[in-house]
Design a protein around this motif. Structure first.
Motif, PDB file in Angstrom:
ATOM      1  N   VAL A 387     -65.127 -14.122  49.377  1.00  0.00           N
ATOM      2  CA  VAL A 387     -63.733 -14.551  49.471  1.00  0.00           C
ATOM      3  C   VAL A 387     -63.355 -14.615  50.936  1.00  0.00           C
ATOM      4  N   LYS A 388     -62.767 -15.741  51.330  1.00  0.00           N
ATOM      5  CA  LYS A 388     -62.402 -15.938  52.727  1.00  0.00           C
ATOM      6  C   LYS A 388     -60.984 -15.446  52.968  1.00  0.00           C
ATOM      7  N   LEU A 389     -60.837 -14.557  53.966  1.00  0.00           N
ATOM      8  CA  LEU A 389     -59.533 -14.035  54.315  1.00  0.00           C
ATOM      9  C   LEU A 389     -58.843 -14.959  55.317  1.00  0.00           C
ATOM     10  N   ALA A 390     -57.569 -14.633  55.618  1.00  0.00           N
ATOM     11  CA  ALA A 390     -56.767 -15.498  56.466  1.00  0.00           C
ATOM     12  C   ALA A 390     -57.349 -15.633  57.862  1.00  0.00           C
ATOM     13  N   ASN A 391     -58.068 -14.603  58.336  1.00  0.00           N
ATOM     14  CA  ASN A 391     -58.649 -14.660  59.673  1.00  0.00           C
ATOM     15  C   ASN A 391     -60.070 -15.209  59.664  1.00  0.00           C
ATOM     16  N   SER A 392     -60.438 -15.874  58.561  1.00  0.00           N
ATOM     17  CA  SER A 392     -61.755 -16.509  58.368  1.00  0.00           C
ATOM     18  C   SER A 392     -62.877 -15.510  58.099  1.00  0.00           C
ATOM     19  N   THR A 393     -62.566 -14.226  58.064  1.00  0.00           N
ATOM     20  CA  THR A 393     -63.559 -13.246  57.636  1.00  0.00           C
ATOM     21  C   THR A 393     -63.872 -13.456  56.155  1.00  0.00           C
ATOM     22  N   ILE A 394     -65.158 -13.322  55.790  1.00  0.00           N
ATOM     23  CA  ILE A 394     -65.570 -13.470  54.402  1.00  0.00           C
ATOM     24  C   ILE A 394     -66.037 -12.122  53.873  1.00  0.00           C
ATOM     25  N   ILE A 395     -65.372 -11.656  52.823  1.00  0.00           N
ATOM     26  CA  ILE A 395     -65.804 -10.437  52.134  1.00  0.00           C
ATOM     27  C   ILE A 395     -66.719 -10.862  50.996  1.00  0.00           C
ATOM     28  N   ALA A 396     -67.968 -10.395  51.015  1.00  0.00           N
ATOM     29  CA  ALA A 396     -68.967 -10.900  50.067  1.00  0.00           C
ATOM     30  C   ALA A 396     -69.671  -9.763  49.346  1.00  0.00           C
ATOM     31  N   THR A 397     -70.081 -10.043  48.102  1.00  0.00           N
ATOM     32  CA  THR A 397     -70.971  -9.166  47.351  1.00  0.00           C
ATOM     33  C   THR A 397     -72.059 -10.031  46.716  1.00  0.00           C
ATOM     34  N   SER A 398     -73.076  -9.393  46.151  1.00  0.00           N
ATOM     35  CA  SER A 398     -74.220 -10.193  45.699  1.00  0.00           C
ATOM     36  C   SER A 398     -74.966  -9.513  44.553  1.00  0.00           C
ATOM     37  N   TYR A 399     -75.850 -10.309  43.962  1.00  0.00           N
ATOM     38  CA  TYR A 399     -76.769  -9.864  42.906  1.00  0.00           C
ATOM     39  C   TYR A 399     -78.135 -10.435  43.251  1.00  0.00           C
ATOM     40  N   VAL A 400     -79.159  -9.602  43.126  1.00  0.00           N
ATOM     41  CA  VAL A 400     -80.532 -10.043  43.379  1.00  0.00           C
ATOM     42  C   VAL A 400     -81.424  -9.516  42.271  1.00  0.00           C
ATOM     43  N   PHE A 401     -82.315 -10.364  41.772  1.00  0.00           N
ATOM     44  CA  PHE A 401     -83.381  -9.940  40.872  1.00  0.00           C
ATOM     45  C   PHE A 401     -84.692 -10.281  41.567  1.00  0.00           C
ATOM     46  N   PHE A 402     -85.552  -9.269  41.754  1.00  0.00           N
ATOM     47  CA  PHE A 402     -86.780  -9.509  42.525  1.00  0.00           C
ATOM     48  C   PHE A 402     -87.839  -8.505  42.095  1.00  0.00           C
ATOM     49  N   THR A 405     -86.924  -6.130  39.266  1.00  0.00           N
ATOM     50  CA  THR A 405     -85.822  -5.188  39.459  1.00  0.00           C
ATOM     51  C   THR A 405     -84.527  -5.934  39.745  1.00  0.00           C
ATOM     52  N   ALA A 406     -83.454  -5.514  39.088  1.00  0.00           N
ATOM     53  CA  ALA A 406     -82.135  -6.095  39.332  1.00  0.00           C
ATOM     54  C   ALA A 406     -81.379  -5.219  40.318  1.00  0.00           C
ATOM     55  N   TYR A 407     -80.791  -5.841  41.333  1.00  0.00           N
ATOM     56  CA  TYR A 407     -79.988  -5.153  42.335  1.00  0.00           C
ATOM     57  C   TYR A 407     -78.545  -5.638  42.207  1.00  0.00           C
ATOM     58  N   HIS A 408     -77.655  -4.716  41.855  1.00  0.00           N
ATOM     59  CA  HIS A 408     -76.238  -5.045  41.690  1.00  0.00           C
ATOM     60  C   HIS A 408     -75.511  -4.578  42.952  1.00  0.00           C
ATOM     61  N   LEU A 409     -75.336  -5.479  43.888  1.00  0.00           N
ATOM     62  CA  LEU A 409     -74.949  -5.124  45.249  1.00  0.00           C
ATOM     63  C   LEU A 409     -73.474  -5.420  45.488  1.00  0.00           C
ATOM     64  N   ASN A 410     -72.612  -4.740  44.729  1.00  0.00           N
ATOM     65  CA  ASN A 410     -71.177  -4.967  44.878  1.00  0.00           C
ATOM     66  C   ASN A 410     -70.462  -3.811  45.573  1.00  0.00           C
ATOM     67  N   ASP A 411     -71.228  -2.852  46.103  1.00  0.00           N
ATOM     68  CA  ASP A 411     -70.631  -1.726  46.819  1.00  0.00           C
ATOM     69  C   ASP A 411     -71.008  -1.829  48.297  1.00  0.00           C
ATOM     70  N   PRO A 412     -70.048  -2.162  49.170  1.00  0.00           N
ATOM     71  CA  PRO A 412     -70.372  -2.331  50.592  1.00  0.00           C
ATOM     72  C   PRO A 412     -70.818  -1.053  51.271  1.00  0.00           C
ATOM     73  N   LEU A 413     -70.641   0.103  50.619  1.00  0.00           N
ATOM     74  CA  LEU A 413     -71.081   1.358  51.217  1.00  0.00           C
ATOM     75  C   LEU A 413     -72.588   1.559  51.107  1.00  0.00           C
ATOM     76  N   VAL A 414     -73.229   0.870  50.169  1.00  0.00           N
ATOM     77  CA  VAL A 414     -74.664   1.074  49.973  1.00  0.00           C
ATOM     78  C   VAL A 414     -75.481  -0.190  50.231  1.00  0.00           C
ATOM     79  N   ALA A 415     -74.821  -1.324  50.386  1.00  0.00           N
ATOM     80  CA  ALA A 415     -75.534  -2.577  50.626  1.00  0.00           C
ATOM     81  C   ALA A 415     -74.658  -3.485  51.473  1.00  0.00           C
ATOM     82  N   SER A 416     -75.299  -4.416  52.143  1.00  0.00           N
ATOM     83  CA  SER A 416     -74.579  -5.353  52.996  1.00  0.00           C
ATOM     84  C   SER A 416     -74.863  -6.780  52.544  1.00  0.00           C
ATOM     85  N   THR A 417     -73.807  -7.547  52.342  1.00  0.00           N
ATOM     86  CA  THR A 417     -73.930  -8.968  52.038  1.00  0.00           C
ATOM     87  C   THR A 417     -73.068  -9.722  53.044  1.00  0.00           C
ATOM     88  N   ARG A 418     -73.679 -10.636  53.759  1.00  0.00           N
ATOM     89  CA  ARG A 418     -72.949 -11.339  54.816  1.00  0.00           C
ATOM     90  C   ARG A 418     -73.301 -12.817  54.791  1.00  0.00           C
TER      91      ARG A 418
END
Length: 498
Positions: A387-402, A405-418
């Motif tokens: 989601v793009k904020l007013a200052n053009s910063t994008i807050i992002a989360t993600s999902y990966v299967f690899f 193993t499924a990785y549910h990466l919606n917690d910015p404290l334990v994973a980084s999505t940019r």
């Protein structure tokens, strides 16, 4: 007023563990010298670029004490910049206070009082005193009231005393409201359930009157269900959209080298029925967890599929804190067994089914999305939403299967999505990219693109437009276990201002 009841509930939820809440808040506006009308001071300060900005770390260390004392006082520390009063780098704020009062004169009035002490450029003591007046029975302006602070700057560090040297107004904008929500933390020790309860009650405390009292969200709610698939040569995206006053069926069909076709059909809102993760739009279309069938005008849809994994994209903390104001986005992933869409056979193709609902804000919200369900010679699957904020910063989360193993990466404290690229046009091509990392487990860089010709203009919401393709070409590199993978069947989407 309801807010005091909710404070009591928050205290009760934390009664055994005495939890607290902390959050960060940034307010910015304009001020000018003298004791005068706040709006006049703001206008004069804006014309002269007299900026005032303070960032506060606010702590309610013990919710029981916070609710049981009449002052409802929270600790406030941080930093302030006031042009002409502080140096260019600003100065520290310590021993400040935020008080929350139920209006003693009007039943539906809440007051938030700020005391922000600092030392000026002249080494003299000053303090900002500010107040927000939130009148719960004036709903048409309640968001403005919740985000507007009227301020005086006084000499000295004694509250409500000292000569008024300046007046003005500061605001917190929508992007900063979202950042505030993301900064909410629980203070103290307790179970995860205790902490989530405390966060949920605090979010309700801040936003319940706005989200529930001031309007019936059913008058604004838009709900979406969609499925999509692509084999790299052809693809489709089927949207079932329930708006407040109408139903919309929207089918986008894609073919390599040709422009996509968007077909729409509208139905009465009375044709909507939902139950157990299933939805039907009259006799025209239905979608369950195993099948989707019907027609959009003359284009037939008949799919069966098996969905195996699910991902929630909005962090639970933010969803609970802002429930009713942000959607919970849920995606399910699987494979089509048998089925055709508009005469094209998609048997054996990867499929995603996604649901979400907007209570408010669809017309201004901007987002970016990469959904790559298949790559050559690997089980890798990636979905990234930002989601793009007013200052053009994008807050992002993600999902990966690899690698199974499924990785549910919606917690910015334990994973980084940019996001590294967010749909910019380069030489007639839209370019997308993201980096997804989780310590010692995965480190993926994905780069995707598609020609402008392959993007459909799905819809226009307010002053934003949605551009989507399902024929994106992606390259993903995973550096921890190693490997570079390619695919040609990604959904790439950008919702941006026109």
């Amino acid at each position: 007023m309801r807010v005091l009841v909710l404070l009591a509930l928050a205290a009760a939820a934390a009664a055994q563990v005495d939890l607290g809440i902390s959050f960060n808040e940034t307010l910015q506006g304009y001020f000018t010298n003298g004791d005068m009308d706040f709006q006049q001071a703001y206008d004069q300060g804006k014309a002269a670029n007299r900026v005032i900005r303070f960032t506060s770390h606010i702590v309610m260390a013990h919710m029981r004490a916070f609710t049981n004392t009449s002052q409802h006082a929270a600790d406030l520390n941080g930093h302030i910049f006031a042009r002409g009063l502080t140096g260019l780098l600003g100065t520290e704020v310590s021993d400040g206070v935020l008080n929350l009062f139920n209006g003693s004169v009007y039943d539906h009035e809440l007051e938030m009082h700020y005391y922000v002490p600092f030392k000026g450029l002249d080494q003299q003591p000053y303090h900002v005193e500010g107040v927000k007046y939130v009148k719960g029975d004036n709903c048409s302006h309640i968001f403005s009231m919740m985000t507007t602070l009227f301020i005086h700057v006084r000499r000295g560090h004694v509250r409500a005393q000292g000569t008024i040297v300046s007046s003005g107004i500061v605001h917190i904008d929508l992007a900063q409201v979202l950042e505030l929500a993301g900064s909410i933390r629980v203070v103290g020790n307790g179970t995860d359930a205790d902490k989530l309860d405390a966060i949920a009650e605090f979010g309700t405390l801040l936003l319940e009157d706005f989200a529930a009292d001031c309007f019936n969200v059913s008058n604004w709610r838009s709900q979406f269900w969609y499925v999509w698939a692509s084999n790299g040569r052809n693809g489709f995206l089927l949207d079932l959209v329930a708006r407040p006053d109408t139903l919309e069926l929207r089918l986008e069909t894609y073919g390599a080298g040709v422009a996509p076709v968007v077909t729409k059909q509208y139905l009465s809102i009375e044709d909507l029925s939902t139950a157990n993760n299933s939805v039907a739009f009259g006799n025209e279309m239905y979608m369950t967890m195993t099948r989707c069938a019907g027609a959009v005008k003359s284009l037939n849809v008949d799919l069966t599929y098996a969905l195996k994994d699910k991902n929630d994209f909005v962090p639970e903390i933010i969803y609970l804190a802002l429930k009713g104001l942000v959607p919970q986005i849920e995606s399910y992933y699987g494979t089509i067994g048998n089925g055709t869409v508009a005469g094209v056979n998609y048997a054996g193709t990867a499929i995603a089914r996604t649901t979400y609902a907007f209570e408010v804000g669809l017309e201004w919200l901007q987002w970016v999305m990469i959904s790559a369900l298949s790559f050559d010679d690997t089980d890798l699957r990636i979905e990234v939403i930002g989601v793009k904020l007013a200052n053009s910063t994008i807050i992002a989360t993600s999902y990966v299967f690899f690698h199974g193993t499924a990785y549910h990466l919606n917690d910015p404290l334990v994973a980084s999505t940019r996001f590294t690229e967010s749909g910019a046009i380069v030489n007639g091509t839209r370019v997308f990219g993201a980096r997804i990392t989780k310590s010692k487990e995965i480190d993926i860089v994905v780069e995707c693109s598609a020609p402008l010709l392959q993007f459909a203009l799905l819809d226009v919401e307010g002053d934003t437009a949605i551009h989507t393709t399902v024929l994106g070409a992606c390259t993903a590199s995973e550096t921890i276990s190693g490997g570079t993978f390619r695919g040609t069947s990604a959904l790439l989407e950008l919702k941006e201002k026109q």
